[in-house]
Design a protein around this motif. Structure first.
Motif, PDB file in Angstrom:
ATOM      1  N   SER A   1     -10.448 -16.543  13.951  1.00  0.00           N
ATOM      2  CA  SER A   1      -9.718 -15.414  14.019  1.00  0.00           C
ATOM      3  C   SER A   1      -8.466 -15.784  14.386  1.00  0.00           C
ATOM      4  N   THR A   2      -7.236 -15.162  14.064  1.00  0.00           N
ATOM      5  CA  THR A   2      -5.897 -15.471  14.248  1.00  0.00           C
ATOM      6  C   THR A   2      -5.570 -15.034  15.665  1.00  0.00           C
ATOM      7  N   GLY A   3      -6.232 -14.154  16.243  1.00  0.00           N
ATOM      8  CA  GLY A   3      -6.073 -13.461  17.314  1.00  0.00           C
ATOM      9  C   GLY A   3      -5.244 -12.036  17.096  1.00  0.00           C
ATOM     10  N   TYR A   4      -5.066 -11.653  15.927  1.00  0.00           N
ATOM     11  CA  TYR A   4      -4.274 -10.621  15.430  1.00  0.00           C
ATOM     12  C   TYR A   4      -5.194  -9.823  14.370  1.00  0.00           C
ATOM     13  N   ALA A   5      -5.637  -8.648  14.748  1.00  0.00           N
ATOM     14  CA  ALA A   5      -6.660  -7.909  13.520  1.00  0.00           C
ATOM     15  C   ALA A   5      -5.942  -8.013  12.359  1.00  0.00           C
ATOM     16  N   ASP A   6      -4.658  -7.438  12.198  1.00  0.00           N
ATOM     17  CA  ASP A   6      -3.986  -7.297  10.953  1.00  0.00           C
ATOM     18  C   ASP A   6      -4.056  -8.564  10.035  1.00  0.00           C
ATOM     19  N   LEU A   7      -3.723  -9.824  10.693  1.00  0.00           N
ATOM     20  CA  LEU A   7      -3.582 -11.017   9.997  1.00  0.00           C
ATOM     21  C   LEU A   7      -5.202 -11.429   9.828  1.00  0.00           C
ATOM     22  N   ASP A   8      -6.123 -11.145  10.443  1.00  0.00           N
ATOM     23  CA  ASP A   8      -7.571 -11.569  10.052  1.00  0.00           C
ATOM     24  C   ASP A   8      -7.661 -10.688   8.782  1.00  0.00           C
TER      25      ASP A   8
ATOM     26  N   MET B   1       4.485 -17.920  14.054  1.00  0.00           N
ATOM     27  CA  MET B   1       5.874 -17.190  14.442  1.00  0.00           C
ATOM     28  C   MET B   1       5.644 -16.109  15.264  1.00  0.00           C
ATOM     29  N   ARG B   2       4.600 -15.296  15.329  1.00  0.00           N
ATOM     30  CA  ARG B   2       4.391 -14.510  16.552  1.00  0.00           C
ATOM     31  C   ARG B   2       4.081 -14.929  17.932  1.00  0.00           C
ATOM     32  N   ARG B   3       3.438 -16.108  17.775  1.00  0.00           N
ATOM     33  CA  ARG B   3       3.184 -16.840  19.131  1.00  0.00           C
ATOM     34  C   ARG B   3       4.424 -17.269  19.640  1.00  0.00           C
ATOM     35  N   ILE B   4       5.282 -17.811  18.667  1.00  0.00           N
ATOM     36  CA  ILE B   4       6.703 -18.382  19.306  1.00  0.00           C
ATOM     37  C   ILE B   4       7.408 -17.319  19.785  1.00  0.00           C
ATOM     38  N   ALA B   5       7.410 -16.158  19.167  1.00  0.00           N
ATOM     39  CA  ALA B   5       8.074 -14.970  19.607  1.00  0.00           C
ATOM     40  C   ALA B   5       7.658 -14.525  20.942  1.00  0.00           C
TER      41      ALA B   5
ATOM     42  N   ASP C   1       0.928  -1.220   0.026  1.00  0.00           N
ATOM     43  CA  ASP C   1      -0.055  -0.016  -0.025  1.00  0.00           C
ATOM     44  C   ASP C   1       1.003   1.036   0.021  1.00  0.00           C
ATOM     45  N   PHE C   2       0.114   2.325  -0.054  1.00  0.00           N
ATOM     46  CA  PHE C   2       1.245   3.739  -0.138  1.00  0.00           C
ATOM     47  C   PHE C   2       1.923   3.777   0.830  1.00  0.00           C
ATOM     48  N   GLU C   3       1.516   3.146   2.446  1.00  0.00           N
ATOM     49  CA  GLU C   3       2.496   3.870   3.388  1.00  0.00           C
ATOM     50  C   GLU C   3       3.388   2.373   3.620  1.00  0.00           C
ATOM     51  N   ARG C   4       3.276   1.259   2.799  1.00  0.00           N
ATOM     52  CA  ARG C   4       4.164   0.059   2.885  1.00  0.00           C
ATOM     53  C   ARG C   4       4.158  -0.290   4.231  1.00  0.00           C
ATOM     54  N   THR C   5       2.781  -0.565   4.961  1.00  0.00           N
ATOM     55  CA  THR C   5       2.563  -1.035   6.471  1.00  0.00           C
ATOM     56  C   THR C   5       3.608  -2.000   6.587  1.00  0.00           C
ATOM     57  N   VAL C   6       4.216  -2.009   7.640  1.00  0.00           N
ATOM     58  CA  VAL C   6       4.922  -3.299   8.082  1.00  0.00           C
ATOM     59  C   VAL C   6       4.080  -4.232   8.987  1.00  0.00           C
ATOM     60  N   ILE C   7       4.005  -5.316   8.417  1.00  0.00           N
ATOM     61  CA  ILE C   7       3.429  -6.460   8.850  1.00  0.00           C
ATOM     62  C   ILE C   7       4.098  -7.287  10.088  1.00  0.00           C
ATOM     63  N   ASP C   8       5.471  -7.618   9.634  1.00  0.00           N
ATOM     64  CA  ASP C   8       6.202  -8.449  10.424  1.00  0.00           C
ATOM     65  C   ASP C   8       7.607  -8.137  10.180  1.00  0.00           C
TER      66      ASP C   8
ATOM     67  N   GLY D   1      -1.318 -16.428   0.167  1.00  0.00           N
ATOM     68  CA  GLY D   1      -2.660 -17.160   0.894  1.00  0.00           C
ATOM     69  C   GLY D   1      -2.426 -17.701   2.237  1.00  0.00           C
ATOM     70  N   MET D   2      -1.200 -18.344   2.536  1.00  0.00           N
ATOM     71  CA  MET D   2      -0.752 -19.106   3.747  1.00  0.00           C
ATOM     72  C   MET D   2      -0.020 -18.186   4.613  1.00  0.00           C
ATOM     73  N   TYR D   3       0.062 -16.685   4.254  1.00  0.00           N
ATOM     74  CA  TYR D   3       0.730 -15.830   5.211  1.00  0.00           C
ATOM     75  C   TYR D   3       0.221 -15.712   6.634  1.00  0.00           C
ATOM     76  N   ALA D   4      -0.970 -15.439   6.400  1.00  0.00           N
ATOM     77  CA  ALA D   4      -1.680 -15.216   7.949  1.00  0.00           C
ATOM     78  C   ALA D   4      -1.454 -16.056   9.018  1.00  0.00           C
TER      79      ALA D   4
END
Length: 355
Positions: free
Chosen positions: A132-139, A105-109, A44-51, A96-99
């Motif tokens: 729900s993955t428990g993370y809004a951005d991943l949902d 990975m987030r839970r391990i961290a 996107d325009f902001e190149r929003t960082v997900i991970d 498609g598998m990213y979320a």
């Protein structure tokens, strides 16, 4: 120019080298262990960082040739030299598998069990409701498949012999969570008319479910719930095979489904289409009539198919008569005319024109 984007030899992937690596491009062997840092950004325009693995403080490791859940990562990393930093743009078809992977990975961290909360509740019924993955951005990524940007730095490659290999196999929960993703990737490929690739996704989903099903007691409740999930995937696979002209494959799979569920309208319909394509008129008629009987709302569609079938059979008889007459006049010393040969290739051509 280092900054130019160029295409990797993979559809829907572009690469830009940000910092050149050292030495030659490696020959990656199955079992090589790759250690890398990565950043995932939205396109996107902001190149929003997900991970960002540096922020999490743990580099990632993957093993070449093991079924890793983001297949495209192996492709990206094996295009790199050690010490290289590169930016990859990947189309939605690869992300498609990213979320699901990111959630693990987030839970391990965070020091939590990556699979907790995925144990299936109340049988398999809710498998296709995306939990729900428990993370809004991943949902949001799960709801809206979209291109992603990965910035990767490859800093270590270990030869298979240099470390103890752990057999990385997907466990039951991972297999089950992969299925809806493979299903939707298959559907997306069908919309793009990429039937061969779509069939492979459906097939992989069926294999995941069959592996899980093999451990259940046949015809017990969980076994049946899995069978219910397998059927639509096999039918989608058959639809792809119809489009690809693999009619015998369709006959085999639909007949197998109908032995387990003899009221499956879609299976009869696809089997009828396959019979019609290879001139099995009697079998095609029987299956089409069974469809109309089981689901009267398909009456009009069946009428149309039977009309087409009748027309094609008549055309075929006319052509055969002409061929036979030609063969008779050319027949020398009582040789058989070309009538004796199966006209399968031509049928397929007509089948495609006739649709």
């Amino acid at each position: 120019n280092m900054n130019e984007m160029y295409l990797l030899n993979v559809e829907g992937v572009k690469k830009k080298i940000l910092h050149g690596g050292r030495g030659e491009l490696l020959q990656f062997k199955d079992g090589s262990k790759l250690t890398f840092h990565f950043q995932t950004l939205k396109d996107d325009f902001e190149r929003t960082v997900i991970d960002d693995s540096r922020q999490a403080g743990i580099p990632m490791e993957i093993i070449v040739g093991k079924l890793f859940k983001i297949e495209v990562w192996e492709t990206l990393l094996t295009s790199m030299r050690i010490g290289e930093v590169a930016e990859f743009w990947c189309d939605a078809i690869h992300t498609g598998m990213y979320a699901l992977v990111s959630k693990g990975m987030r839970r391990i961290a965070e020091g939590k069990d990556p699979l907790e909360g995925q144990k299936h509740r109340c049988g398999m019924g809710n498998m296709f409701d995306y939990h729900s993955t428990g993370y809004a951005d991943l949902d949001e990524l799960q709801r809206v498949p979209q291109p992603l940007i990965f910035i990767m730095e490859l800093f270590k490659v270990d030869d298979p012999s240099s470390y103890k290999r752990d057999t990385w196999a997907m466990n039951k929960e991972e297999k089950l969570s992969a299925v809806p993703v493979l299903h939707s990737e298959g559907n997306r490929l069908v919309l793009l008319k990429r039937y061969q690739e779509a069939a492979a996704k459906y097939q992989e989903a069926v294999i995941c479910l069959r592996n899980v099903q093999a451990k259940e007691k046949p015809w017990a409740e969980d076994w049946l719930s899995l069978e219910k999930l397998i059927m639509p995937l096999v039918l989608n696979y058959c639809q792809c095979q119809l489009e690809l002209g693999e009619y015998y494959e369709v006959l085999e799979h639909t007949t197998d489904l109908l032995q387990k569920d003899n009221e499956n309208v879609k299976a009869y319909f696809k089997r009828a289409k396959a019979h019609a394509a290879i001139w099995n008129e009697k079998e095609a008629r029987e299956d089409f009539l069974r469809v109309a009987q089981l689901d009267p709302s398909l009456g009009a569609a069946v009428k149309k198919e039977l009309r087409l079938l009748g027309e094609r059979m008549r055309e075929k008889h006319v052509e055969e008569r002409q061929r036979y007459q030609a063969a008779e006049s050319h027949s020398v010393h009582g040789q058989k005319g070309p009538l004796e040969r199966p006209w399968r290739r031509e049928c397929q051509g007509e089948e495609l024109r006739g649709r």
